[in-house]
Scaffold this motif. Structure first.
Motif, PDB file in Angstrom:
ATOM      1  N   CYS A 274     -12.578 -13.867  -6.473  1.00  0.00           N
ATOM      2  CA  CYS A 274     -11.257 -14.418  -6.066  1.00  0.00           C
ATOM      3  C   CYS A 274     -11.275 -14.644  -4.635  1.00  0.00           C
ATOM      4  N   VAL A 276      -9.043 -14.663  -2.247  1.00  0.00           N
ATOM      5  CA  VAL A 276      -8.414 -13.554  -1.363  1.00  0.00           C
ATOM      6  C   VAL A 276      -8.963 -12.282  -1.529  1.00  0.00           C
ATOM      7  N   CYS A 277      -9.095 -11.556  -2.587  1.00  0.00           N
ATOM      8  CA  CYS A 277      -9.440 -10.219  -2.888  1.00  0.00           C
ATOM      9  C   CYS A 277     -11.063  -9.961  -3.226  1.00  0.00           C
ATOM     10  N   CYS A 286      -7.130 -14.839  -8.240  1.00  0.00           N
ATOM     11  CA  CYS A 286      -7.004 -14.189  -9.355  1.00  0.00           C
ATOM     12  C   CYS A 286      -5.571 -14.013  -9.416  1.00  0.00           C
ATOM     13  N   CYS A 289      -3.499 -11.800  -7.061  1.00  0.00           N
ATOM     14  CA  CYS A 289      -3.122 -12.153  -5.852  1.00  0.00           C
ATOM     15  C   CYS A 289      -2.100 -13.381  -6.203  1.00  0.00           C
TER      16      CYS A 289
HETATM   17 ZN    ZN Z   1      -7.443 -11.586  -6.024  1.00  0.00          ZN
END
Ligand code: ZN
Ligand code: Q46
Ligand code: ZN
Length: 303
Positions: A274, A276-277, A286, A289
């Motif tokens: 993902c 972001v994370c 994901c 997120c």
């Molecule tokens: Zn994520």
């Protein structure tokens, strides 16, 4: 009714095995059933570092207890969901269980992660509470296990839970979910930790009887967000069938594992990190997120 093992008065009857058990032999029966499930589905190894997802309810606490008794190394992770009294009480029960037995318990709070709990997450995103909650818990358990070197996450899903999920997946012909529905999911290179459900051979009432007989003090209240969940209806229907024909639930679920699932697609999906994370996802960002972003945007009034 007498215990099938020792002929003392039975305290629990298991109709699908056409057997009654005294306390001692019921506990032994439960341990054997779980051990058999772990062996047959190759769920756990002795050197595994197991993270038990502990909610404070009967299933997860019974699972933690059983794994200890079977000699596994298992720590717990409790996710504080932020569902009012229910969550506070669940945390109290979980901590007391861990402290009483000298077990290692980790805790994570959804409110600390997101700024608000599941109730508000579901309201802001207009997602069904259990769906938002499921996405959040899956994310937090996997991430925690991966970051802390746990090799497997164990959850307390029992026979009733899994049979109800199966019924729901069949009623809606969710073929992709059917291909993936399993009590032992392998780890992926992309970072999904192995997941196992060692209680899938035990009916809900057997797990409850085990918890009571072992003196486990668990959260007896139902999650208030689950009111009206279709899974309850599926469980009722299956229980009705079980009453008339004991063994139905077991045949339904285990027949699926052994003979049904292979007929559904089971493509290994390509997972990416993902953006972001960093957790594994089929897309770019994901589900967790995206959910969190939607909730934050709703709060900022941008949607
Ligand atoms: Zn994520
Ligand atoms: S805690 Fe969460 Fe469950 Fe409550 S909101 Fe639904 S999924 S019912 S296991
Ligand atoms: Zn006995």
């Amino acid at each position: 009714m007498k215990c099938v093992k020792c002929r003392q008065p039975a305290v629990v009857e298991v109709r699908r095995h056409n057997a009654g058990f005294c306390r001692e032999h019921f506990v032994e029966h439960v341990l054997r059933q779980v051990e058999r499930t772990i062996d047959e589905l190759d769920m756990l190894r002795r050197d595994d570092r197991i993270l038990v997802a502990v909610s404070g309810g009967k299933d997860s606490l019974a699972l933690w207890d059983i794994l200890q008794r079977l000699g596994y190394r298992a720590d717990g992770l409790h996710v504080h969901l932020g569902i009012g009294e229910y969550s506070s009480e669940s945390a109290v029960k979980t901590r007391a269980f861990a402290e009483g037995r000298g077990l290692t318990l980790h805790e994570v709070s959804v409110a600390e992660e997101l700024g608000f709990g599941i109730e508000e997450l579901s309201r802001r995103t207009r997602r069904i509470p259990c769906s938002a909650c499921g996405t959040t818990k899956r994310h937090l358990f996997n991430r925690f296990a991966r970051e802390h070197g746990y090799t497997v996450v164990a959850t307390g899903h029992n026979l009733d839970d899994e049979a109800a999920t199966l019924l729901g997946n069949i009623l809606h012909w969710q073929t992709e979910y059917l291909g993936r529905q399993s009590a032992a999911m392998e780890a992926t290179e992309s970072g999904l930790v192995r997941k196992v459900k060692p209680l899938v051979r035990l009916a809900e009432r057997e797990v409850a009887a085990y918890a009571v007989l072992q003196g486990i003090d668990y959260q007896v209240d139902e999650c208030p967000m689950a009111v009206g969940a279709t899974s309850h209806l599926y469980k009722e229907v299956l229980n009705r069938l079980e009453e008339v024909a004991p063994g139905t639930k077991h045949q339904f679920l285990w027949g699926f594992y052994e003979r049904g699932r292979r007929h559904f697609p089971h493509e290994s999906r390509t997972l990416n990190a993902c953006k972001v994370c960093g957790e594994p996802t089929t897309g770019e960002i994901c589900a967790y997120c995206r959910l969190a972003e939607r909730a934050r945007a709703a709060a900022a009034g941008t949607r």
